[in-house]
Design an enzyme around this catalytic site. Structure first.
Site, PDB file in Angstrom:
ATOM      1  N   CYS A  80      38.915  34.216  20.197  1.00  0.00           N
ATOM      2  CA  CYS A  80      40.367  34.368  20.183  1.00  0.00           C
ATOM      3  C   CYS A  80      40.790  35.718  20.791  1.00  0.00           C
ATOM      4  CB  CYS A  80      40.874  34.157  18.767  1.00  0.00           C
ATOM      5  SG  CYS A  80      42.589  33.667  18.734  1.00  0.00           S
ATOM      6  N   HIS A 173      38.354  29.640  16.275  1.00  0.00           N
ATOM      7  CA  HIS A 173      37.662  30.506  15.310  1.00  0.00           C
ATOM      8  C   HIS A 173      36.488  29.804  14.632  1.00  0.00           C
ATOM      9  CE1 HIS A 173      40.621  33.860  15.058  1.00  0.00           C
ATOM     10  NE2 HIS A 173      41.445  32.926  15.482  1.00  0.00           N
ATOM     11  N   GLU A 175      34.195  31.023  13.041  1.00  0.00           N
ATOM     12  CA  GLU A 175      33.832  31.729  11.800  1.00  0.00           C
ATOM     13  C   GLU A 175      34.647  31.225  10.611  1.00  0.00           C
ATOM     14  OE1 GLU A 175      35.832  32.780  14.040  1.00  0.00           O
ATOM     15  OE2 GLU A 175      37.385  34.071  13.209  1.00  0.00           O
TER      16      GLU A 175
HETATM   17  N1  GLN Z   1      47.270  36.112  20.013  1.00  0.00           N
HETATM   18  C1  GLN Z   1      46.359  37.110  19.565  1.00  0.00           C
HETATM   19  C2  GLN Z   1      46.105  38.155  20.626  1.00  0.00           C
HETATM   20  O1  GLN Z   1      46.195  37.886  21.797  1.00  0.00           O
HETATM   21  C3  GLN Z   1      45.036  36.516  19.161  1.00  0.00           C
HETATM   22  C4  GLN Z   1      45.158  35.739  17.877  1.00  0.00           C
HETATM   23  C5  GLN Z   1      43.862  35.589  17.143  1.00  0.00           C
HETATM   24  O2  GLN Z   1      42.878  36.259  17.413  1.00  0.00           O
HETATM   25  N2  GLN Z   1      43.861  34.733  16.160  1.00  0.00           N
HETATM   26  O3  GLN Z   1      45.784  39.240  20.273  1.00  0.00           O
END
Ligand code: GLN
Length: 192
Positions: A80, A173, A175
């Protein structure tokens, strides 16, 4: 032999990755400063807020240290926000958004909308026998990838899992689900 893997512990979903690594049988370590990278075969950059993590990496010198270790062969797994941090190009990033520029991809942040548009869906990873539950929280996608990037999974909005050498990224995610497949897969990249 035990594999030593670090989790970047500046902000975000740190302990979830740490416990998954332990459950996979790896020797896990939280990384807060450049010295903590010594002897690691791999490092996870977790989800969270990519801008905050990026600024803290810059402040601690971990940005340059991680790039250096990656060049020396340390494997990387960005989930992410971690994906946005590894990318060479970030669309609509914050002004002066820090990123490591290691993976030759273009990333669009918050590609599925805001927090309340978070969702879960089954993800089919190419060549994997079973689908994996993907949790998407303000997730980014890869909108463009260079030829050396192997696309592992995609949704309509774009690429959601990919690999470049010993670098792995997911929009979602792994995890946060009770399924260790993606972490086991990362450990094979740490070993090679
Ligand atoms: N939108 C977030 C970012 O770009 C990432 C969100 C997340 O890691 N769950 O930092």
């Amino acid at each position: 032999m035990e594999i030593n893997v670090g989790v970047l512990a500046l902000q975000g979903a740190v302990s979830e990755h740490y416990h998954h690594l332990r459950r996979c049988g790896a020797e896990a370590r939280k990384v807060k400063r450049p010295l903590d990278l010594e002897g690691l075969s791999g490092l996870i950059i977790p989800g969270g807020e990519s801008t905050a993590i990026g600024y803290l990496m810059r402040e601690t010198g971990l940005d340059r240290a991680v790039v250096e270790k990656s060049r020396q062969g340390m494997a990387l797994f960005g989930t992410c926000a971690g994906l946005a941090l590894l990318a060479s190009e970030v669309e609509d990033g914050a002004a002066n958004q820090p990123n490591l520029g290691l993976m030759k991809v273009r990333v669009r942040r918050n590609a599925f909308g805001r927090q309340r548009e978070s969702f879960e869906t089954m993800v089919n990873v190419e060549k994997w026998e079973k689908p994996l539950l993907g949790v998407f929280i303000r997730a980014p996608v890869i909108t463009e990838a260079s030829a050396e990037v192997q696309v592992m999974a995609r949704l309509e909005e774009g690429i959601i899992a990919a690999r470049q050498g010993n670098m792995l990224v997911t929009s979602f995610h792994p995890e946060l689900v009770d399924d260790l497949t993606m972490h086991h897969y990362f450990l094979t990249l740490c070993e090679s």
